[in-house]
Structures are given as structure tokens and as C-alpha cells.
Design a protein around this motif. Structure first.
Motif, PDB file in Angstrom:
ATOM      1  N   PHE A  32       0.783  -1.054   0.004  1.00 58.45           N
ATOM      2  CA  PHE A  32      -0.149  -0.023  -0.007  1.00 58.45           C
ATOM      3  C   PHE A  32       0.793   1.320   0.047  1.00 58.45           C
ATOM      4  CE2 PHE A  32      -3.304  -2.773   1.994  1.00 58.45           C
ATOM      5  CZ  PHE A  32      -4.115  -2.661   0.858  1.00 58.45           C
ATOM      6  N   GLY A  33       2.340   1.136   0.197  1.00 61.86           N
ATOM      7  CA  GLY A  33       3.174   2.192   0.484  1.00 61.86           C
ATOM      8  C   GLY A  33       3.557   2.924  -1.018  1.00 61.86           C
ATOM      9  N   GLU A  34       4.331   3.960  -1.232  1.00 61.20           N
ATOM     10  CA  GLU A  34       5.002   4.495  -2.331  1.00 61.20           C
ATOM     11  C   GLU A  34       5.786   3.376  -2.861  1.00 61.20           C
ATOM     12  OE1 GLU A  34       6.983   7.982  -1.438  1.00 61.20           O
ATOM     13  OE2 GLU A  34       5.291   8.898  -0.226  1.00 61.20           O
ATOM     14  N   GLY A  35       5.585   3.379  -3.919  1.00 63.05           N
ATOM     15  CA  GLY A  35       6.439   2.063  -4.766  1.00 63.05           C
ATOM     16  C   GLY A  35       5.685   0.747  -4.964  1.00 63.05           C
ATOM     17  N   VAL A  37      -4.015   6.513   9.344  1.00 66.14           N
ATOM     18  CA  VAL A  37      -2.965   5.481   9.655  1.00 66.14           C
ATOM     19  C   VAL A  37      -2.020   5.573  10.450  1.00 66.14           C
ATOM     20  CG1 VAL A  37      -1.717   3.787   8.693  1.00 66.14           C
ATOM     21  CG2 VAL A  37      -3.817   4.157   7.303  1.00 66.14           C
ATOM     22  N   ALA A  38      -1.331   6.804  10.241  1.00 64.74           N
ATOM     23  CA  ALA A  38      -0.308   7.342  11.281  1.00 64.74           C
ATOM     24  C   ALA A  38      -0.569   7.583  12.651  1.00 64.74           C
ATOM     25  CB  ALA A  38       0.445   8.528  10.484  1.00 64.74           C
ATOM     26  N   PHE A  75       4.463   1.032   9.209  1.00 64.61           N
ATOM     27  CA  PHE A  75       5.874   0.836   9.224  1.00 64.61           C
ATOM     28  C   PHE A  75       5.970   0.416   7.570  1.00 64.61           C
ATOM     29  CE2 PHE A  75       9.916  -1.246   9.248  1.00 64.61           C
ATOM     30  CZ  PHE A  75      10.695  -0.653   9.831  1.00 64.61           C
ATOM     31  N   GLY A  76       5.420  -0.437   7.084  1.00 60.72           N
ATOM     32  CA  GLY A  76       5.549  -0.864   5.761  1.00 60.72           C
ATOM     33  C   GLY A  76       5.208   0.313   4.749  1.00 60.72           C
ATOM     34  N   LEU A  77       4.245   1.234   5.330  1.00 62.00           N
ATOM     35  CA  LEU A  77       3.926   2.277   3.993  1.00 62.00           C
ATOM     36  C   LEU A  77       5.233   3.118   3.933  1.00 62.00           C
ATOM     37  CD1 LEU A  77       0.415   3.421   5.472  1.00 62.00           C
ATOM     38  CD2 LEU A  77       1.085   2.272   3.262  1.00 62.00           C
TER      39      LEU A  77
END
Length: 440
Positions: free
Chosen positions: A42-45, A57-58, A277-279
Motif C-alpha cells: 500500500f505504500g509508495e512504490g 493510519v499514522a 511501518f511498511g508504508l
């Protein structure tokens, strides 16, 4: 339109986490790797970057860290913590020395600097109490002689976090020696004061917070925890430490009721934390650090096995129990991600986040395997050498022969040897609580 997009995105995240947790349950391993992979997706890239819901989410991730530490504090009483400090501190020192130094050395060898070395030392040092607790329960080892040794090491690591987190918070903030020393003094003073108050007046505090109405109990405890966490962060002390101290101060029925009420919230927000964290980790940044992460995982898996073996030997546990204790301590998880998350937010080293992600992914998968197979593998490799020459096995007593072995699930027969049964040792109330099923 913005609120509709937010609801769709956040609903999709929660649904995906629920399905991933169910899949992990069927495969019988920790859901943390799947949550991290979901964050990467779900994150950038990633495959489907988020937009509207990232800020929420943060905030949810920060609440997740607070709830993780609160629930951990609820597992222990102040008297149990003091007792563990007095009797098991040598094992804690060995654990810190052999498992923190590899992380620090790796960071220095890669040229990341002393601050990153302190952070990576914490990542490799702290075992995952959540993963280990679940594995011990799944393998039916809660009554084994080595289990109190494992729990004592986990308790000492949790206590060390109350000192370690303020140190890295000060280092990452770039404050001077004077401000850093003041922050540490405040943290130690607060921890000592809470332990003293919890030992002397714990019943009165729990009576004040206690309520027969679950709704009122939930609101009071949750509000108190977030308030104390915010005050701690305002004083340059980690919010997680504040939440941990609140958990220690509560005991008895209040702690049990709070644990029951907050467990679903903890699981929800902790899952959001791992996603968050994964984001912030670009999937493309993981392959370059995969080899260092794998080497570090191999080294620190061996040092954890040595730590558990040494601590169990010091406690008089049999050879098989020593290997089981070492294998059970290998898994890393929530604490490693919490520590790395602080470093990622501060931006000290861009490669630290991907390395920590790959490292945790490796050991959170390998950890349950080492817990199950370290002892039978060691017996196959070293079994004959460990029996002294001319030693005669002692005859079993009538009482020992009448003890029924702990039932073992299919595929887990290696956990308990039928020829050398393990006498179940009584586990104190303060030590059995950490083996409740937790996130990760």
C-alpha cells in the motif's frame, strides 16, 4: 468525496488485515510478516499507494504502539519485576551483550554512524514476546522447566526498554549530553517512582480505577494511558514508556479486566502500526540490504540460542530444555519494528528501515521453526557427546512415572522427549500472563 475515499481506503485496509490474519492463523505462524508485506503493497512504490487515509493510519499506528506497551505492562506486577531483576540480571546482561553488539557492529561496518549503531543494536537485541508467547502455547510448553527462564529474559528485555527508549529518543532528536542526561534521569526517576508506588499502593490505585461497568473501565484506563503517554512524550520521554508504566501500576482484577477489554483494540491498532511501518519502506530498497539482513539474522539467531542455553543451564534445566529455551528466543517482531520506526521517522539513515524490515521478516518466520526443531536437531548432532562417560541414568520415582506428559499436537512430537519427561514447574501468576496470545 474526500471522506468517501477515506472510508473506502481505510475499510479496505482493515478488511485486508483481517483476511491476512485469518490466513496466518491457518498456516500457524505470526501475522506480522503479512502485515508488513501489506504495508509495502500500500505504500509508495507499492501496488496500490494510499492517499486520503495515510494521515489517519499514522495516528492509528501511534496508538498501536501505546497499546502494545500498555498490554505488556499489564502482564507483570511490580513485585515480579523487582524479583526478576534480583535473580535473573546475569542472564539479561548476557542477552544484551551477545545480541546488541552484532547490530551495533553491523551498522558501524556499513558506515551508518554511532546513532544508527545504537538503534540497530536495539533491533537485534529485543526478542518478540508476542511471537514467543504464541509459539510456547502452540507447542504445549507452558509447564516446561525452561519456560520460566524464557519469560524472565523477556521481562528483563521489557524493563530495559524503559531505559533504552528514552536514550534513543534523545539521540534521534539530536539533543546535547545535558539534555539527553536529563531525559534519561526523568525516565529512570519515573520508572522507579511507578515501581515504588505500584509495590506499596498498587491495590489502592487499582481500586480507584476499578469499575463494574466495562464501558467506564475501558474509558478510564484508555484515557489515562493516552494522557500519561502524551505527558511522557512532552517531557522528551518515549510515549511507549509512559504506557508501559501505566500497565505496571495496575494489577489484580483491574489488570485482567483491562486486558480482556483492550485486547481487540490492541490487535487492531498494532496491525495498523505494522502496516504504517511498511508504508514508509520502499519495496525497491529491500533487495540491496537483503544479504546484510540475512547474515545479521543468522548471527543473531545463533547468539539468541546461546543466550537461552546459558540462562537455562544456570537455572539447572536439563540439556534438552536448554536447547528448547535457546530456540524459543530467536523470533524478533514488534519491538524491533517500534525501534526502527523511531529511526525511520527521524530520517537518520534511509537504509535502516528496509534492513530492519527484511531482518524482522526473516526471523519472525524462522523463529517458530527454531523453537520447534532446535532441540531435536541438537540432540541428533550432539546428543551422544552430552552424556558423560559412565553416567548411569537415575531410576524414575513412582511419582515421576505417574506424571502425565503434556499433550502435544500433531507434528510437534519433537517438543517433549518421551524417554526424558519434563516435570512441569509451577509458573507464577506474573510469569504466566505474558504467554497470552498477543499480536505478533
Amino acid at each position: 468525496m474526500h471522506s468517501a475515499v477515506f472510508l473506502i481506503e481505510f475499510g479496505a485496509i482493515i478488511l485486508a488485515l483481517g483476511l491476512l490474519g485469518r490466513l496466518a492463523g491457518r498456516l500457524r505462524f505470526s501475522p506480522i510478516p503479512l502485515y508488513l508485506l501489506a504495508g509495502l503493497a500500500f505504500g509508495e512504490g507499492g501496488l496500490l499507494p494510499l492517499g486520503a487515509s495515510e494521515e489517519f493510519v499514522a495516528i492509528g499506528a501511534e496508538i498501536g504502539v501505546i497499546l502494545l506497551l500498555l498490554m505488556l505492562g499489564l502482564e507483570y506486577t511490580a513485585s515480579d519485576l523487582v524479583s526478576n531483576l534480583k535473580t535473573q540480571y546475569p542472564a539479561g546482561l548476557v542477552d544484551m551483550t551477545f545480541n546488541a553488539l552484532p547490530g551495533a557492529a553491523a551498522a558501524l561496518l556499513m558506515g551508518w554512524g554511532p546513532v544508527a549503531a545504537v538503534v540497530l543494536a536495539g533491533v537485534t537485541w529485543i526478542s518478540s514476546s508476542g511471537v514467543i508467547a504464541k509459539v510456547l502455547g502452540d507447542l504445549g510448553r507452558l509447564g516446561n522447566r525452561e519456560t520460566p527462564v524464557i519469560l524472565s529474559i523477556l521481562v528483563l528485555e521489557d524493563l530495559a526498554m524503559a531505559v533504552y527508549l528514552p536514550i534513543i529518543t534523545a539521540l534521534l532528536a539530536g539533543v546535547g549530553w545535558a539534555a539527553g542526561g536529563l531525559t534519561l534521569a526523568i525516565a529512570l526517576g519515573a520508572a522507579g517512582l511507578v515501581l515504588f508506588v505500584a509495590v506499596r499502593f498498587g491495590r489502592h490505585i487499582s481500586r480507584f480505577v476499578s469499575s463494574d461497568d466495562p464501558e467506564k473501565l475501558l474509558l478510564v484506563v484508555l484515557g489515562l494511558t493516552i494522557l500519561v503517554a502524551g505527558l511522557a512524550q512532552q517531557l522528551q520521554v518515549s510515549a511507549a514508556v509512559g504506557a508501559f508504566l501505566v500497565g505496571i501500576a495496575l494489577s489484580g482484577e483491574v489488570a485482567e479486566g483491562t486486558h480482556t477489554l483492550l485486547s481487540p483494540l490492541r490487535d487492531l491498532f498494532a496491525a495498523v502500526f505494522f502496516v504504517f511501518f511498511g508504508l514508509h519502506t520502499d519495496p525497491a530498497s529491500i533487495p540491496p540490504v537483503l544479504l546484510p539482513a540475512l547474515l545479521l539474522a543468522v548471527v543473531t539467531a545463533c547468539t539468541k540460542i546461546f543466550t537461552g542455553y546459558w540462562a537455562a543451564r544456570r537455572a539447572g534445566v536439563s540439556v534438552k530444555g536448554r536447547w528448547r529455551a535457546g530456540g524459543a528466543l530467536v523470533a524478533r517482531g514488534e519491538f524491533s519494528i517500534v525501534i526502527a520506526g523511531l529511526a525511520v521517522t527521524s530520517g537518520i539513515e534511509p537504509r535502516l528501515g528496509p534492513l530492519a524490515t527484511a531482518y524482522v521478516l526473516i526471523l519472525v518466520i524462522v523463529g517458530p521453526l527454531t523453537a520447534r526443531y532446535t532441540e531435536p536437531l541438537a540432540q541428533r548432532l550432539f546428543g551422544r557427546r552430552q552424556v558423560p562417560a559412565g553416567a548411569v541414568p537415575a531410576p524414575r520415582s513412582a511419582s515421576a512415572s505417574s506424571v502425565e506428559p503434556v499433550p502435544v499436537k500433531s507434528g510437534e512430537s519433537a517438543a517433549v522427549d518421551p524417554v526424558e519427561p519434563v516435570d512441569p514447574a509451577p509458573v507464577k501468576s506474573g510469569e504466566s500472563a505474558p504467554v497470552d496470545e498477543q499480536i505478533g
